[in-house]
Design an enzyme around this catalytic site. Structure first.
Site, short mmCIF file in Angstrom:
data_model
loop_
_atom_site.label_atom_id
_atom_site.label_comp_id
_atom_site.label_asym_id
_atom_site.label_seq_id
_atom_site.Cartn_x
_atom_site.Cartn_y
_atom_site.Cartn_z
N TRP A 17 -4.42 26.72 21.52
CA TRP A 17 -3.23 27.54 21.35
C TRP A 17 -2.09 27.15 22.28
O TRP A 17 -1.00 27.70 22.17
CB TRP A 17 -3.59 29.02 21.59
CG TRP A 17 -4.45 29.22 22.81
CD1 TRP A 17 -5.81 29.38 22.82
CD2 TRP A 17 -4.05 29.26 24.19
NE1 TRP A 17 -6.28 29.50 24.11
CE2 TRP A 17 -5.21 29.44 24.99
CE3 TRP A 17 -2.82 29.14 24.84
CZ2 TRP A 17 -5.18 29.51 26.36
CZ3 TRP A 17 -2.78 29.21 26.22
CH2 TRP A 17 -3.96 29.39 26.97
N ASN A 18 -2.30 26.25 23.23
CA ASN A 18 -1.23 26.05 24.22
C ASN A 18 -0.05 25.24 23.69
O ASN A 18 1.08 25.44 24.13
CB ASN A 18 -1.78 25.45 25.52
CG ASN A 18 -2.51 24.15 25.32
OD1 ASN A 18 -2.95 23.83 24.22
ND2 ASN A 18 -2.64 23.38 26.38
N LYS A 68 -9.28 23.15 12.12
CA LYS A 68 -9.24 24.58 12.45
C LYS A 68 -8.28 24.70 13.61
O LYS A 68 -8.58 24.30 14.73
CB LYS A 68 -10.62 25.13 12.86
CG LYS A 68 -10.59 26.65 13.00
CD LYS A 68 -11.59 27.21 13.97
CE LYS A 68 -11.18 27.05 15.39
NZ LYS A 68 -9.92 27.73 15.81
N GLU A 79 -6.20 30.41 16.11
CA GLU A 79 -5.86 31.65 15.40
C GLU A 79 -4.71 32.38 16.09
O GLU A 79 -3.94 33.08 15.46
CB GLU A 79 -7.08 32.58 15.34
CG GLU A 79 -8.18 32.11 14.41
CD GLU A 79 -8.93 30.88 14.93
OE1 GLU A 79 -8.97 30.68 16.16
OE2 GLU A 79 -9.47 30.12 14.09
N GLU A 99 -11.09 16.35 24.37
CA GLU A 99 -10.00 16.43 25.34
C GLU A 99 -10.11 17.81 25.98
O GLU A 99 -9.78 18.82 25.35
CB GLU A 99 -8.68 16.22 24.58
CG GLU A 99 -7.58 15.69 25.46
CD GLU A 99 -6.81 16.82 26.09
OE1 GLU A 99 -7.20 17.24 27.20
OE2 GLU A 99 -5.83 17.27 25.49
N LEU A 100 -10.63 17.85 27.23
CA LEU A 100 -11.05 19.13 27.80
C LEU A 100 -10.20 19.54 29.00
O LEU A 100 -9.07 19.11 29.13
CB LEU A 100 -12.54 19.05 28.13
CG LEU A 100 -13.41 18.56 26.94
CD1 LEU A 100 -14.86 18.41 27.34
CD2 LEU A 100 -13.27 19.48 25.74
N CYS A 118 -3.23 21.27 30.11
CA CYS A 118 -4.42 20.67 30.76
C CYS A 118 -4.03 19.67 31.83
O CYS A 118 -4.83 19.36 32.71
CB CYS A 118 -5.33 20.05 29.71
SG CYS A 118 -4.45 18.95 28.60
N GLU A 175 -10.23 25.79 36.60
CA GLU A 175 -8.89 25.49 36.08
C GLU A 175 -8.12 26.80 35.89
O GLU A 175 -8.53 27.65 35.10
CB GLU A 175 -9.05 24.80 34.72
CG GLU A 175 -7.73 24.39 34.11
CD GLU A 175 -7.90 23.68 32.77
OE1 GLU A 175 -8.89 23.94 32.08
OE2 GLU A 175 -7.02 22.86 32.43
P1 NAD Z 1 -11.88 29.02 24.87
O1 NAD Z 1 -12.67 27.95 25.48
O2 NAD Z 1 -12.60 30.22 24.34
O3 NAD Z 1 -11.02 28.46 23.64
C1 NAD Z 1 -10.28 27.27 23.71
C2 NAD Z 1 -10.03 26.81 22.27
O4 NAD Z 1 -11.27 26.49 21.68
C3 NAD Z 1 -9.44 27.90 21.37
O5 NAD Z 1 -8.45 27.32 20.54
C4 NAD Z 1 -10.61 28.40 20.53
O6 NAD Z 1 -10.22 28.80 19.24
C5 NAD Z 1 -11.50 27.20 20.46
N1 NAD Z 1 -12.91 27.54 20.41
C6 NAD Z 1 -13.57 28.43 21.17
N2 NAD Z 1 -14.88 28.47 20.85
C7 NAD Z 1 -15.06 27.58 19.84
C8 NAD Z 1 -16.18 27.15 19.08
N3 NAD Z 1 -17.42 27.63 19.31
N4 NAD Z 1 -15.98 26.22 18.12
C9 NAD Z 1 -14.76 25.70 17.89
N5 NAD Z 1 -13.67 26.06 18.58
C10 NAD Z 1 -13.81 26.98 19.55
O7 NAD Z 1 -10.87 29.49 25.94
P2 NAD Z 1 -9.50 30.24 25.89
O8 NAD Z 1 -9.61 31.54 26.61
O9 NAD Z 1 -8.87 30.28 24.54
O10 NAD Z 1 -8.68 29.23 26.76
C11 NAD Z 1 -8.95 29.17 28.14
C12 NAD Z 1 -9.45 27.86 28.61
O11 NAD Z 1 -9.44 26.86 27.60
C13 NAD Z 1 -8.53 27.36 29.68
O12 NAD Z 1 -8.99 27.77 30.93
C14 NAD Z 1 -8.54 25.89 29.52
O13 NAD Z 1 -9.53 25.33 30.35
C15 NAD Z 1 -8.98 25.63 28.13
N6 NAD Z 1 -7.93 25.09 27.27
C16 NAD Z 1 -7.68 23.78 27.38
C17 NAD Z 1 -6.71 23.22 26.59
C18 NAD Z 1 -6.40 21.76 26.71
O14 NAD Z 1 -5.32 21.35 26.34
N7 NAD Z 1 -7.34 20.95 27.18
C19 NAD Z 1 -6.00 24.00 25.71
C20 NAD Z 1 -6.29 25.37 25.60
C21 NAD Z 1 -7.28 25.90 26.40
#
Ligand code: NAD
Length: 476
Positions: free
Chosen positions: A149-150, A173, A176, A248-249, A282, A379
């Site tokens: 979502w970022n 996907k 959302e 890409e984490l 990130c 992070e």
């Molecule tokens: P999250 O890990 O729950 O979700 C991150 C993303 O992954 C969301 O878009 C979500 O829809 C998707 N996701 C979650 N569970 C999934 C699954 N089982 N299968 C497929 N997709 C799934 O965390 P969050 O609260 O949304 O975001 C917080 C953390 O996520 C941050 O602290 C950061 O580390 C990380 N993040 C990293 C990036 C990046 O650019 N690397 C981007 C967004 C979030």
């Protein structure tokens, strides 16, 4: 008039409503701005069938023709920059100027990949007469991709650009919470003449969708951007089915400020960059390691600059930093700041949520943090700058490498010797010297250690979307 788009699934070249939906919130005021469709199993089955057809057509389409469609779509998105940027700001919160830059960046990804897709050259290996060894790169197949979502538009663009340029079909996907960027991409590709089924866009329950798509025979690559925790889960699942991943984490970017630079200019540049996307990047500069002679001036200037950053609705002129994208970030930041305070850190700016409507949090500067403060290890993914002194370049390298992350790292120095030592010594996929830009379309981007594997962008980016086939041909 610009407006928020109608949110639907895009499957087999057609828009499709879903029986169920979930609200999309504007993080600036928590109002509902739309309903994102929740895909059911039948929708996913339709997407899989469409993607199989799409792959057959697209993999046999010439790279030049693919590039033409991609460039046409990018042109349409550039023409619609205001409409797309408005939707991104509404759903994500970022200042509209940053949303416009995101649209341009997303288009640059498509344009770079479109050109690069025409250069997936193979080679002929010299051999004895009568036999030829030919190495070719073929599209890997259908890609199951998951974008966060970022960056609602440029993150999907990374995955769609790579897949389409290489001749793959894709089921994406998208997030959302911020669906409009991906919707606009699908709309542009539809109008640009992309054959049905090549790009399929779904939303729903993330874990259900990944658990269903990853084991499918026709899924040949899993591409994910998001947290390390989710990335590990998806990688484990992929490994059970022997599927390659592009991950890409998370990151926790160190910034080494050497004692030969101007501390005031460097602190101001750093504070401005830290505020970008409210720190939800990130590659956001996060752990500042400043050589002792500059430390006090750097901290003071950073804090003063942070206090001048105007936080507000991203649509308002003058807003420099928007709200956080969701309530989870507020809770996470409050916890990290409280923990750091308890462990002896000083708060030089910000530190507390602003107001109680909308997810506003100021640019926050913490200094003198012990290494065991949670913020130093987890992070923050928000506007937290953590500043500590270091005595030497060696100490800076040791601290920079102390975490399991290795995505982006930054160095400020005028010394070629320092720059070289730091560039060589820091464990990261991307080291930037005297700039806080970590990646552009033409450079490979990705992490080491728990920040992921594989690269997006640059000449390396398309490799993941292809397989290498060797043909040994004895000429009869
Ligand atoms: P999250 O890990 O729950 O979700 C991150 C993303 O992954 C969301 O878009 C979500 O829809 C998707 N996701 C979650 N569970 C999934 C699954 N089982 N299968 C497929 N997709 C799934 O965390 P969050 O609260 O949304 O975001 C917080 C953390 O996520 C941050 O602290 C950061 O580390 C990380 N993040 C990293 C990036 C990046 O650019 N690397 C981007 C967004 C979030």
């Amino acid at each position: 008039m610009t407006q928020y788009p109608d949110l639907q699934l895009y499957i087999g070249g057609a828009w499709r409503k879903a029986a169920e939906g979930q609200p999309v919130l504007n993080p600036a005021d928590e109002s509902v701005i739309g309903m994102v469709p929740v895909a059911r199993r039948s929708d996913l089955d339709a997407a899989l069938a469409a993607a199989a057809d799409g792959f057959r057509t697209w993999s046999r389409t010439s790279p030049a023709k693919r590039a033409e469609v991609m460039l046409r779509a990018a042109r349409l998105m550039r023409e619609r920059i205001e409409e797309i940027a408005y939707a991104i700001t509404l759903e994500h919160g970022k200042p509209i100027a940053q949303a416009r830059l995101e649209v341009i960046r997303g288009c640059e990804f498509f344009e770079w990949d479109a050109a690069e897709g025409q250069r997936t050259y193979g080679r002929v290996i010299p051999s004895e007469p009568g036999i030829k060894y030919i190495v070719m790169h073929q599209p890997i197949g259908m890609v199951a991709a998951f974008s966060p979502w970022n960056f609602p538009m440029s993150q999907p663009a990374r995955k769609i650009g790579g897949a389409l340029a290489a001749g793959c079909s894709i089921i994406l996907k998208a997030a959302e919470e911020t669906p409009a960027g991906a919707i606009h991409i699908a709309r542009a590709f539809h109008e640009a003449g992309l054959p049905p089924g090549v790009l399929n866009l779904v939303f729903g329950v993330p874990s259900e969708i990944s658990e269903y798509l990853i084991p499918q025979d026709q899924t040949r690559l899993i591409a994910f951007t998001g947290s390390t925790a989710v990335g590990k889960k998806l990688t484990e699942m992929a490994a059970r089915h022997m599927k390659p991943v592009l991950m890409e984490l998370g990151g926790h970017a160190p910034v080494i400020v050497c004692d030969d630079v101007d501390p005031v200019a460097t602190a101001i540049t750093s504070a401005i960059r830290k505020a970008r996307n409210s720190g939800q990047v990130c590659t956001s500069p996060t752990r500042f390691y400043v050589q002792k002679p500059l430390y006090d001036t750097f901290c003071k200037t950073f804090a003063e600059k942070a206090q001048t950053v105007t936080v507000g609705n991203g649509l308002d002129a003058g807003t420099q930093m928007g709200p956080l994208a969701n309530h989870r970030r507020i809770e996470a930041l409050e916890t990290l700041v409280a923990d750091a305070r308890d462990k002896g850190a000083r708060v030089l700016a910000g530190g507390e949520r602003l107001g109680n409507r909308g997810y506003f949090f100021p640019l926050t500067v913490l200094v003198d943090l012990p290494d065991d403060a949670r913020a130093m290890r987890e992070e923050p993914f928000g506007p937290l700058a953590l500043i500590n002194p270091v005595s030497s370049i060696d100490e800076a390298i040791e601290k920079a490498n102390a975490l399991p992350f290795g995505l982006a790292a930054y160095v400020f120095t005028h010394s070629a010797r320092n720059a070289d030592r730091l560039a060589e010594g820091i464990e990261a996929g991307n080291v930037s010297i005297n700039t806080l830009e970590a990646s552009v379309a033409e450079t490979p981007f990705g992490g080491v250690k728990e920040s992921g594997n594989g690269r997006e962008g640059g000449a390396e980016g398309l490799a993941h979307y292809t397989i290498v086939k060797n043909v040994s041909h004895r000429i009869m």
